[in-house]
Design a protein around this motif. Structure first.
Motif, PDB file in Angstrom:
ATOM      1  N   HIS A  24       0.063  -9.484 -11.760  1.00 42.81           N
ATOM      2  CA  HIS A  24       0.471  -8.931 -10.481  1.00 42.81           C
ATOM      3  C   HIS A  24       1.548  -7.881 -10.710  1.00 42.81           C
ATOM      4  O   HIS A  24       2.283  -7.942 -11.689  1.00 42.81           O
ATOM      5  N   ALA A  25       1.643  -6.956  -9.782  1.00 40.50           N
ATOM      6  CA  ALA A  25       2.680  -5.936  -9.846  1.00 40.50           C
ATOM      7  C   ALA A  25       3.304  -5.783  -8.467  1.00 40.50           C
ATOM      8  O   ALA A  25       2.599  -5.765  -7.464  1.00 40.50           O
ATOM      9  N   THR A  26       4.617  -5.709  -8.439  1.00 37.94           N
ATOM     10  CA  THR A  26       5.329  -5.491  -7.188  1.00 37.94           C
ATOM     11  C   THR A  26       5.992  -4.124  -7.274  1.00 37.94           C
ATOM     12  O   THR A  26       6.754  -3.859  -8.206  1.00 37.94           O
ATOM     13  N   VAL A  84       5.924   3.471 -13.861  1.00 40.25           N
ATOM     14  CA  VAL A  84       5.237   2.599 -12.901  1.00 40.25           C
ATOM     15  C   VAL A  84       3.744   2.534 -13.228  1.00 40.25           C
ATOM     16  O   VAL A  84       3.144   1.455 -13.204  1.00 40.25           O
ATOM     17  N   ILE A  85       3.159   3.666 -13.551  1.00 42.44           N
ATOM     18  CA  ILE A  85       1.735   3.696 -13.909  1.00 42.44           C
ATOM     19  C   ILE A  85       1.485   2.791 -15.108  1.00 42.44           C
ATOM     20  O   ILE A  85       0.541   1.998 -15.120  1.00 42.44           O
ATOM     21  N   VAL A 104      -0.676  -2.345 -17.292  1.00 44.32           N
ATOM     22  CA  VAL A 104      -0.483  -3.613 -18.000  1.00 44.32           C
ATOM     23  C   VAL A 104      -0.852  -4.777 -17.085  1.00 44.32           C
ATOM     24  O   VAL A 104      -1.524  -5.722 -17.496  1.00 44.32           O
ATOM     25  N   ALA A 105      -0.425  -4.726 -15.835  1.00 40.27           N
ATOM     26  CA  ALA A 105      -0.745  -5.804 -14.897  1.00 40.27           C
ATOM     27  C   ALA A 105      -2.251  -5.926 -14.682  1.00 40.27           C
ATOM     28  O   ALA A 105      -2.796  -7.028 -14.645  1.00 40.27           O
ATOM     29  N   VAL A 106      -2.932  -4.798 -14.580  1.00 44.11           N
ATOM     30  CA  VAL A 106      -4.387  -4.822 -14.397  1.00 44.11           C
ATOM     31  C   VAL A 106      -5.072  -5.410 -15.625  1.00 44.11           C
ATOM     32  O   VAL A 106      -5.950  -6.270 -15.506  1.00 44.11           O
ATOM     33  N   LEU A 107      -4.666  -4.976 -16.802  1.00 47.73           N
ATOM     34  CA  LEU A 107      -5.292  -5.452 -18.037  1.00 47.73           C
ATOM     35  C   LEU A 107      -5.058  -6.936 -18.290  1.00 47.73           C
ATOM     36  O   LEU A 107      -5.908  -7.620 -18.849  1.00 47.73           O
ATOM     37  N   THR A 108      -3.911  -7.434 -17.877  1.00 50.95           N
ATOM     38  CA  THR A 108      -3.594  -8.841 -18.099  1.00 50.95           C
ATOM     39  C   THR A 108      -3.976  -9.700 -16.906  1.00 50.95           C
ATOM     40  O   THR A 108      -3.698 -10.892 -16.895  1.00 50.95           O
TER      41      THR A 108
END
Length: 67
Positions: A55-57, A42-43, A48-52
């Protein structure tokens, strides 16, 4: 006064920036892993979501803090 081209990269070797980024991500993942136990996958997904700028659910079992 000379203007700098914002698209022009630093005088570093191309692999230098990539290696520094990889090391930073490895350290960030390890540090977050000390705070959020047992959620390494999950981390990684959230990083990856932060860098790109995506969004992350978070969908996990009930009772696991996701907020």
């Amino acid at each position: 006064m000379s203007e700098e081209n914002p698209l022009q990269q630093d005088a570093q070797a191309p692999g230098t920036t990539l290696k520094a980024t990889q090391e930073l991500l490895t350290r960030a993942h390890a540090e977050l892993g000390t705070l959020i136990a047992g959620q390494g996958e999950v981390i990684g997904q959230v990083l990856v979501a932060v860098l790109t700028q995506g969004h992350a659910t978070a969908r996990r079992r009930a009772g696991i803090a996701k907020t």
